[in-house]
Design an enzyme around this catalytic site. Structure first.
Site, PDB file in Angstrom:
ATOM      1  N   GLY A   1     -51.092 -32.082 -16.836  1.00 15.40           N
ATOM      2  CA  GLY A   1     -49.954 -31.783 -17.309  1.00 15.40           C
ATOM      3  C   GLY A   1     -49.535 -30.910 -18.379  1.00 15.40           C
ATOM      4  O   GLY A   1     -48.377 -30.246 -18.034  1.00 15.40           O
ATOM      5  N   THR A   2     -50.381 -30.605 -19.232  1.00 14.98           N
ATOM      6  CA  THR A   2     -50.282 -29.652 -20.210  1.00 14.98           C
ATOM      7  C   THR A   2     -50.044 -28.315 -19.566  1.00 14.98           C
ATOM      8  O   THR A   2     -48.949 -27.595 -20.047  1.00 14.98           O
ATOM      9  CB  THR A   2     -51.296 -29.435 -21.271  1.00 14.98           C
ATOM     10  OG1 THR A   2     -51.448 -30.866 -21.816  1.00 14.98           O
ATOM     11  CG2 THR A   2     -51.267 -28.440 -22.493  1.00 14.98           C
TER      12      THR A   2
ATOM     13  N   THR B   1     -59.848 -20.393  -9.413  1.00 13.74           N
ATOM     14  CA  THR B   1     -60.448 -21.218  -8.192  1.00 13.74           C
ATOM     15  C   THR B   1     -59.897 -22.610  -8.154  1.00 13.74           C
ATOM     16  O   THR B   1     -59.981 -23.409  -9.050  1.00 13.74           O
ATOM     17  CB  THR B   1     -61.875 -21.030  -8.126  1.00 13.74           C
ATOM     18  OG1 THR B   1     -62.285 -19.622  -8.378  1.00 13.74           O
ATOM     19  CG2 THR B   1     -62.535 -21.775  -7.116  1.00 13.74           C
TER      20      THR B   1
ATOM     21  N   ASN C   1     -43.561 -40.746 -23.313  1.00 15.28           N
ATOM     22  CA  ASN C   1     -44.739 -41.232 -23.537  1.00 15.28           C
ATOM     23  C   ASN C   1     -45.003 -42.186 -24.670  1.00 15.28           C
ATOM     24  O   ASN C   1     -46.065 -43.136 -24.688  1.00 15.28           O
ATOM     25  CB  ASN C   1     -46.010 -40.200 -23.652  1.00 15.28           C
ATOM     26  CG  ASN C   1     -45.624 -39.045 -24.791  1.00 15.28           C
ATOM     27  OD1 ASN C   1     -44.526 -38.344 -24.620  1.00 15.28           O
ATOM     28  ND2 ASN C   1     -46.479 -39.042 -25.646  1.00 15.28           N
TER      29      ASN C   1
ATOM     30  N   GLY D   1     -52.995 -36.044 -12.900  1.00 14.90           N
ATOM     31  CA  GLY D   1     -53.832 -37.064 -12.278  1.00 14.90           C
ATOM     32  C   GLY D   1     -54.221 -38.147 -13.153  1.00 14.90           C
ATOM     33  O   GLY D   1     -54.225 -39.357 -12.666  1.00 14.90           O
ATOM     34  N   HIS D   2     -54.853 -38.006 -14.463  1.00 18.19           N
ATOM     35  CA  HIS D   2     -55.278 -39.108 -15.162  1.00 18.19           C
ATOM     36  C   HIS D   2     -54.504 -40.158 -15.772  1.00 18.19           C
ATOM     37  O   HIS D   2     -54.779 -41.108 -16.530  1.00 18.19           O
ATOM     38  CB  HIS D   2     -56.442 -38.206 -16.002  1.00 18.19           C
ATOM     39  CG  HIS D   2     -55.688 -37.853 -17.585  1.00 18.19           C
ATOM     40  ND1 HIS D   2     -55.675 -38.468 -18.649  1.00 18.19           N
ATOM     41  CD2 HIS D   2     -54.789 -36.692 -17.405  1.00 18.19           C
ATOM     42  CE1 HIS D   2     -54.894 -37.747 -19.550  1.00 18.19           C
ATOM     43  NE2 HIS D   2     -54.537 -36.883 -18.897  1.00 18.19           N
TER      44      HIS D   2
ATOM     45  N   CYS E   1     -52.526 -36.864 -28.451  1.00 22.16           N
ATOM     46  CA  CYS E   1     -52.403 -35.678 -28.976  1.00 22.16           C
ATOM     47  C   CYS E   1     -52.355 -35.787 -30.630  1.00 22.16           C
ATOM     48  O   CYS E   1     -52.923 -34.947 -31.249  1.00 22.16           O
ATOM     49  CB  CYS E   1     -51.505 -34.587 -28.396  1.00 22.16           C
ATOM     50  SG  CYS E   1     -51.539 -34.764 -26.441  1.00 22.16           S
TER      51      CYS E   1
ATOM     52  N   GLN F   1     -45.542 -39.675 -17.278  1.00 20.28           N
ATOM     53  CA  GLN F   1     -45.657 -40.987 -17.550  1.00 20.28           C
ATOM     54  C   GLN F   1     -45.042 -41.686 -16.554  1.00 20.28           C
ATOM     55  O   GLN F   1     -44.830 -43.009 -16.470  1.00 20.28           O
ATOM     56  CB  GLN F   1     -45.115 -41.466 -18.906  1.00 20.28           C
ATOM     57  CG  GLN F   1     -45.833 -40.685 -20.161  1.00 20.28           C
ATOM     58  CD  GLN F   1     -47.408 -41.459 -20.022  1.00 20.28           C
ATOM     59  OE1 GLN F   1     -47.596 -42.322 -19.727  1.00 20.28           O
ATOM     60  NE2 GLN F   1     -48.316 -40.900 -20.811  1.00 20.28           N
TER      61      GLN F   1
END
Ligand code: PLP
Length: 389
Positions: free
Chosen positions: A68-69, A241, A155, A204-205, A329, A183
């Site tokens: 996301g960042t 990659t 969030n 993803g997480h 964060c 979120q």
């Protein structure tokens, strides 16, 4: 252990883990021309199709990132550069006042280092950016706006923004709107095409996929200047990659999260209501923050008058209950949340708050455990604060 911090990160789903484990045992750079490379490329393209399909986008609109960042940075910096380059008068970067730091900080950076003008869109007491507020901000100098960024859902307090309405306002003026939906995906109906947003971030997480994989959806004709230069992957927008195993796991998690969304969201809302009832029974003066009508089902953000949130967090942790003071964060830093301050809370109230967030593994038992622990913990946190006065 009672884990009530799913908004910080949530367990990887078994299906995603199985896919990734299989893929980690295989070889191939998705940019290579030989058979192994072509096989890896197929996995990436299938992942792209799955993510696009789940989120109302076309495969061409999906740019994979390392989370996301990175997607937020690419949207904010990249769109600023592209728009400013095309028309040097466009220097204004309008961001919601309650955005995640992954949006706020790149926006401020463009102002500090790239000649942009940083402007925050104020929110109401529930944390919402009103379309009229956006319109008024744009109207001050429509020709000067480079981009708008307003998150899909917050969030910390879980407030859901009227993204489609905001995007419609921005579109009237031909201004791209980026939305951070990190979120929201998996609990809110996120349809990229239907919102009319120019760019959308997913990670993803937060939804059962791996950390370190995400995507920026970019509508046709929206071309940010790259942040990363190199091999020219991802339509030259994001070199590097491709992390084939992670992207496969990410796509599996997105597909399942979106397919199961309605039932999952309803279950979370029920658990959250139970959690809030249990806390209120123990601490009658607890305050629930956020928008009661437009709120993520899995986030409960509560203020405990007379407590320091950090102290309360540690007291709960000692009893095996894990939660957060806000965004991961800024957690650990004894600073009042910019989100609550923007919503008009005083600094004391802002510092007295905790976020409890639920996920797939959460149960009624978690709410009950919190209900038992919170009363004594609040009493101790209040006493400790009194002693320090
Ligand atoms: C709203 C929001 N945006 C962005 C991020 C950052 O995403 P990532 O952890 O994938 O870099 C987070 C994570 O806390 C978030 O909650």
């Amino acid at each position: 252990m009672v884990y009530l911090d799913h908004a910080a990160t949530t367990p990887v789903r078994a299906e995603a883990l199985a896919d990734m484990t299989e893929e980690f045992g295989r070889l191939g750079n998705a940019s290579s021309l030989h058979g192994s490379g072509r096989r890896a490329r197929r996995v990436v393209e299938e992942a792209r199709e799955a993510v696009a399909d789940a989120l109302g986008a076309t495969p061409h609109e999906v740019v994979f990132t390392a989370g996301g960042t990175e997607a937020d940075n690419l949207a904010v910096k990249g769109l600023y550069w592209a728009r400013h380059r095309a028309d040097p008068a466009r220097r204004r970067v309008l961001v919601g006042a309650v955005e995640h730091h992954a949006v706020l900080d790149p926006a401020k950076w463009t102002a500090d280092h790239q000649g942009a003008v940083y402007e925050e869109l104020p929110v109401d007491r529930l944390g919402r950016v009103h379309p009229d507020v956006l319109r008024a901000a744009i109207e001050r100098d429509p020709g000067g706006v480079a981009l708008v960024s307003v998150m899909w859902a917050n969030n910390e307090v879980g407030t859901v923004q009227p993204v489609a309405e905001l995007a419609a306002v921005a579109r009237e003026y031909g201004i791209p709107l980026h939305t951070d939906a990190v979120q929201a995906v998996g609990v809110e109906p996120v349809d990229f095409a239907a919102t009319g947003a120019a760019a959308l971030t997913v990670s993803g997480h937060k939804l059962g996929g791996p950390v370190g994989a995400g995507a920026l959806l970019l509508a046709r004709g929206v071309d940010p200047v790259p942040v990363l230069h190199g091999g020219g992957q991802e339509r030259e927008v994001r070199s590097g990659t491709l992390a084939v195993p992670l992207l496969r796991g990410f796509a599996t998690a997105v597909r399942l999260a979106v397919a199961e969304r309605a039932g999952h969201a309803a279950r979370l809302a029920g658990l959250r209501d139970g959690l809030e009832a249990a806390v209120r029974a123990a601490v009658p003066d607890v305050v629930v923050n956020g928008d009661p009508e437009h709120r993520l089902p899995g986030i409960s953000h509560l203020s405990f008058p007379g407590c320091e949130g950090d102290a309360l967090l540690m007291l709960l942790d000692a009893r095996g209950i894990e939660c957060s003071t806000g965004s991961a964060c800024s957690a650990g830093v004894a600073r009042a949340s910019h989100v609550l301050l923007a919503m008009g809370a005083d600094p004391d109230t802002a510092r007295s708050s905790l976020r409890f967030s639920l996920g797939r593994g959460s149960t009624d038992g978690d709410a009950a455990a919190l209900g038992e622990a919170i009363g004594p913990a609040v009493a101790r946190a209040r006493a400790a604060r009194e002693r320090r006065r």
